[in-house]
Design a protein around this motif. Structure first.
Motif, PDB file in Angstrom:
ATOM      1  N   ASN A  16       0.811  -1.220   0.000  1.00 46.15           N
ATOM      2  CA  ASN A  16       0.000   0.000   0.000  1.00 46.15           C
ATOM      3  C   ASN A  16       0.844   1.270   0.000  1.00 46.15           C
ATOM      4  OD1 ASN A  16      -2.356  -1.485  -0.035  1.00 46.15           O
ATOM      5  ND2 ASN A  16      -2.704  -1.319   2.158  1.00 46.15           N
ATOM      6  N   LYS A  17       1.928   1.265   0.758  1.00 48.10           N
ATOM      7  CA  LYS A  17       2.790   2.447   0.827  1.00 48.10           C
ATOM      8  C   LYS A  17       3.425   2.744  -0.538  1.00 48.10           C
ATOM      9  CE  LYS A  17       6.448   4.507   3.568  1.00 48.10           C
ATOM     10  NZ  LYS A  17       7.303   4.360   4.740  1.00 48.10           N
ATOM     11  N   GLU A  18       3.904   1.710  -1.196  1.00 46.59           N
ATOM     12  CA  GLU A  18       4.520   1.887  -2.521  1.00 46.59           C
ATOM     13  C   GLU A  18       3.492   2.369  -3.545  1.00 46.59           C
ATOM     14  OE1 GLU A  18       7.965  -1.557  -2.260  1.00 46.59           O
ATOM     15  OE2 GLU A  18       5.916  -2.138  -2.784  1.00 46.59           O
ATOM     16  N   ILE A  19       2.300   1.805  -3.479  1.00 45.14           N
ATOM     17  CA  ILE A  19       1.245   2.208  -4.414  1.00 45.14           C
ATOM     18  C   ILE A  19       0.851   3.655  -4.158  1.00 45.14           C
ATOM     19  CG2 ILE A  19      -1.117   1.781  -5.192  1.00 45.14           C
ATOM     20  CD1 ILE A  19      -0.661  -1.179  -4.323  1.00 45.14           C
ATOM     21  N   ALA A  20       0.711   4.018  -2.892  1.00 44.39           N
ATOM     22  CA  ALA A  20       0.358   5.391  -2.540  1.00 44.39           C
ATOM     23  C   ALA A  20       1.391   6.376  -3.097  1.00 44.39           C
ATOM     24  CB  ALA A  20       0.242   5.541  -1.026  1.00 44.39           C
ATOM     25  N   GLY A  21       2.654   6.037  -2.957  1.00 45.49           N
ATOM     26  CA  GLY A  21       3.707   6.901  -3.489  1.00 45.49           C
ATOM     27  C   GLY A  21       3.656   7.015  -5.000  1.00 45.49           C
ATOM     28  N   ALA A  22       3.425   5.889  -5.663  1.00 47.69           N
ATOM     29  CA  ALA A  22       3.382   5.891  -7.131  1.00 47.69           C
ATOM     30  C   ALA A  22       2.198   6.676  -7.670  1.00 47.69           C
ATOM     31  CB  ALA A  22       3.327   4.452  -7.645  1.00 47.69           C
ATOM     32  N   LEU A  23       1.072   6.612  -6.971  1.00 43.93           N
ATOM     33  CA  LEU A  23      -0.146   7.275  -7.456  1.00 43.93           C
ATOM     34  C   LEU A  23      -0.395   8.624  -6.800  1.00 43.93           C
ATOM     35  CD1 LEU A  23      -2.565   4.207  -7.577  1.00 43.93           C
ATOM     36  CD2 LEU A  23      -1.156   5.161  -9.410  1.00 43.93           C
ATOM     37  N   GLU A  24       0.522   9.004  -5.901  1.00 37.70           N
ATOM     38  CA  GLU A  24       0.419  10.268  -5.177  1.00 37.70           C
ATOM     39  C   GLU A  24      -0.913  10.390  -4.439  1.00 37.70           C
ATOM     40  OE1 GLU A  24       1.375  13.447  -7.878  1.00 37.70           O
ATOM     41  OE2 GLU A  24       3.416  12.710  -8.163  1.00 37.70           O
ATOM     42  N   LEU A  25      -1.250   9.326  -3.710  1.00 38.08           N
ATOM     43  CA  LEU A  25      -2.445   9.286  -2.879  1.00 38.08           C
ATOM     44  C   LEU A  25      -2.033   8.941  -1.451  1.00 38.08           C
ATOM     45  CD1 LEU A  25      -4.798   7.222  -5.221  1.00 38.08           C
ATOM     46  CD2 LEU A  25      -4.967   9.667  -4.720  1.00 38.08           C
ATOM     47  N   GLN A  26      -2.927   9.183  -0.521  1.00 42.73           N
ATOM     48  CA  GLN A  26      -2.672   8.823   0.869  1.00 42.73           C
ATOM     49  C   GLN A  26      -2.684   7.301   1.024  1.00 42.73           C
ATOM     50  OE1 GLN A  26      -1.993  10.925   3.494  1.00 42.73           O
ATOM     51  NE2 GLN A  26      -1.899  12.521   1.936  1.00 42.73           N
ATOM     52  N   GLU A  27      -1.841   6.802   1.894  1.00 40.29           N
ATOM     53  CA  GLU A  27      -1.776   5.365   2.127  1.00 40.29           C
ATOM     54  C   GLU A  27      -3.131   4.832   2.619  1.00 40.29           C
ATOM     55  OE1 GLU A  27       1.030   2.138   4.455  1.00 40.29           O
ATOM     56  OE2 GLU A  27       1.623   4.238   4.408  1.00 40.29           O
ATOM     57  N   GLU A  28      -3.833   5.600   3.429  1.00 46.40           N
ATOM     58  CA  GLU A  28      -5.153   5.185   3.925  1.00 46.40           C
ATOM     59  C   GLU A  28      -6.146   5.031   2.774  1.00 46.40           C
ATOM     60  OE1 GLU A  28      -7.801   3.848   6.703  1.00 46.40           O
ATOM     61  OE2 GLU A  28      -5.689   4.306   7.020  1.00 46.40           O
ATOM     62  N   THR A  29      -6.054   5.886   1.778  1.00 41.83           N
ATOM     63  CA  THR A  29      -6.918   5.783   0.595  1.00 41.83           C
ATOM     64  C   THR A  29      -6.652   4.484  -0.140  1.00 41.83           C
ATOM     65  OG1 THR A  29      -6.945   8.191   0.377  1.00 41.83           O
ATOM     66  CG2 THR A  29      -7.553   6.909  -1.580  1.00 41.83           C
ATOM     67  N   ILE A  30      -5.380   4.143  -0.299  1.00 36.45           N
ATOM     68  CA  ILE A  30      -5.015   2.890  -0.965  1.00 36.45           C
ATOM     69  C   ILE A  30      -5.504   1.700  -0.151  1.00 36.45           C
ATOM     70  CG2 ILE A  30      -3.107   1.468  -1.812  1.00 36.45           C
ATOM     71  CD1 ILE A  30      -3.665   4.060  -3.432  1.00 36.45           C
ATOM     72  N   LYS A  31      -5.390   1.792   1.164  1.00 30.77           N
ATOM     73  CA  LYS A  31      -5.874   0.719   2.033  1.00 30.77           C
ATOM     74  C   LYS A  31      -7.373   0.491   1.816  1.00 30.77           C
ATOM     75  CE  LYS A  31      -6.225  -0.645   6.851  1.00 30.77           C
ATOM     76  NZ  LYS A  31      -6.032  -0.225   8.245  1.00 30.77           N
ATOM     77  N   ASN A  32      -8.131   1.570   1.716  1.00 27.82           N
ATOM     78  CA  ASN A  32      -9.574   1.449   1.481  1.00 27.82           C
ATOM     79  C   ASN A  32      -9.864   0.813   0.120  1.00 27.82           C
ATOM     80  OD1 ASN A  32     -10.216   2.597   3.962  1.00 27.82           O
ATOM     81  ND2 ASN A  32     -10.309   4.660   3.128  1.00 27.82           N
ATOM     82  N   TYR A  33      -9.152   1.250  -0.897  1.00 26.43           N
ATOM     83  CA  TYR A  33      -9.316   0.647  -2.225  1.00 26.43           C
ATOM     84  C   TYR A  33      -8.969  -0.841  -2.192  1.00 26.43           C
ATOM     85  CZ  TYR A  33     -10.059   4.838  -5.140  1.00 26.43           C
ATOM     86  OH  TYR A  33     -10.577   5.941  -5.749  1.00 26.43           O
ATOM     87  N   THR A  34      -7.865  -1.157  -1.527  1.00 24.88           N
ATOM     88  CA  THR A  34      -7.424  -2.545  -1.451  1.00 24.88           C
ATOM     89  C   THR A  34      -8.482  -3.411  -0.763  1.00 24.88           C
ATOM     90  OG1 THR A  34      -5.111  -1.858  -1.412  1.00 24.88           O
ATOM     91  CG2 THR A  34      -5.589  -4.079  -0.627  1.00 24.88           C
ATOM     92  N   THR A  35      -9.044  -2.914   0.315  1.00 34.05           N
ATOM     93  CA  THR A  35     -10.101  -3.645   1.018  1.00 34.05           C
ATOM     94  C   THR A  35     -11.284  -3.907   0.093  1.00 34.05           C
ATOM     95  OG1 THR A  35      -9.448  -2.696   3.144  1.00 34.05           O
ATOM     96  CG2 THR A  35     -11.691  -3.568   2.988  1.00 34.05           C
ATOM     97  N   ASN A  36     -11.683  -2.893  -0.659  1.00 34.13           N
ATOM     98  CA  ASN A  36     -12.796  -3.050  -1.605  1.00 34.13           C
ATOM     99  C   ASN A  36     -12.471  -4.058  -2.704  1.00 34.13           C
ATOM    100  OD1 ASN A  36     -14.428  -1.227  -0.247  1.00 34.13           O
ATOM    101  ND2 ASN A  36     -13.757   0.502  -1.489  1.00 34.13           N
ATOM    102  N   ILE A  37     -11.251  -4.010  -3.190  1.00 39.25           N
ATOM    103  CA  ILE A  37     -10.815  -4.940  -4.242  1.00 39.25           C
ATOM    104  C   ILE A  37     -10.878  -6.379  -3.736  1.00 39.25           C
ATOM    105  CG2 ILE A  37      -8.790  -5.713  -5.557  1.00 39.25           C
ATOM    106  CD1 ILE A  37      -8.023  -2.675  -5.728  1.00 39.25           C
ATOM    107  N   LEU A  38     -10.382  -6.606  -2.530  1.00 43.91           N
ATOM    108  CA  LEU A  38     -10.385  -7.951  -1.959  1.00 43.91           C
ATOM    109  C   LEU A  38     -11.812  -8.476  -1.816  1.00 43.91           C
ATOM    110  CD1 LEU A  38      -7.639  -7.658   0.825  1.00 43.91           C
ATOM    111  CD2 LEU A  38      -7.386  -8.508  -1.513  1.00 43.91           C
TER     112      LEU A  38
END
Length: 59
Positions: A16-38
């Motif tokens: 999540n941290k790496e994805i957040a950095g690559a997409l310039e989003l907050q890590e918490e936002t990526i965590k929420n997306y990841t949860t939805n994807i799963l």
């Protein structure tokens, strides 16, 4: 659309941290997306999501 992009990153083994950095989003936002994807893919973890992404030719 954003979920597919994040799923591609997961398929390459990024966390999540790496994805957040690559997409310039907050890590918490990526965590929420990841949860939805799963949930949508009905898998338990990012490894399952990565396997599903490869199965769907998203990686």
């Amino acid at each position: 659309m954003r979920e597919a992009e994040i799923l591609r990153h997961l398929a390459f083994g990024r966390n999540n941290k790496e994805i957040a950095g690559a997409l310039e989003l907050q890590e918490e936002t990526i965590k929420n997306y990841t949860t939805n994807i799963l949930k949508k893919l009905q898998v338990r973890n990012c490894v399952g999501a990565a396997l599903k992404a490869r199965e769907l030719s998203l990686s």
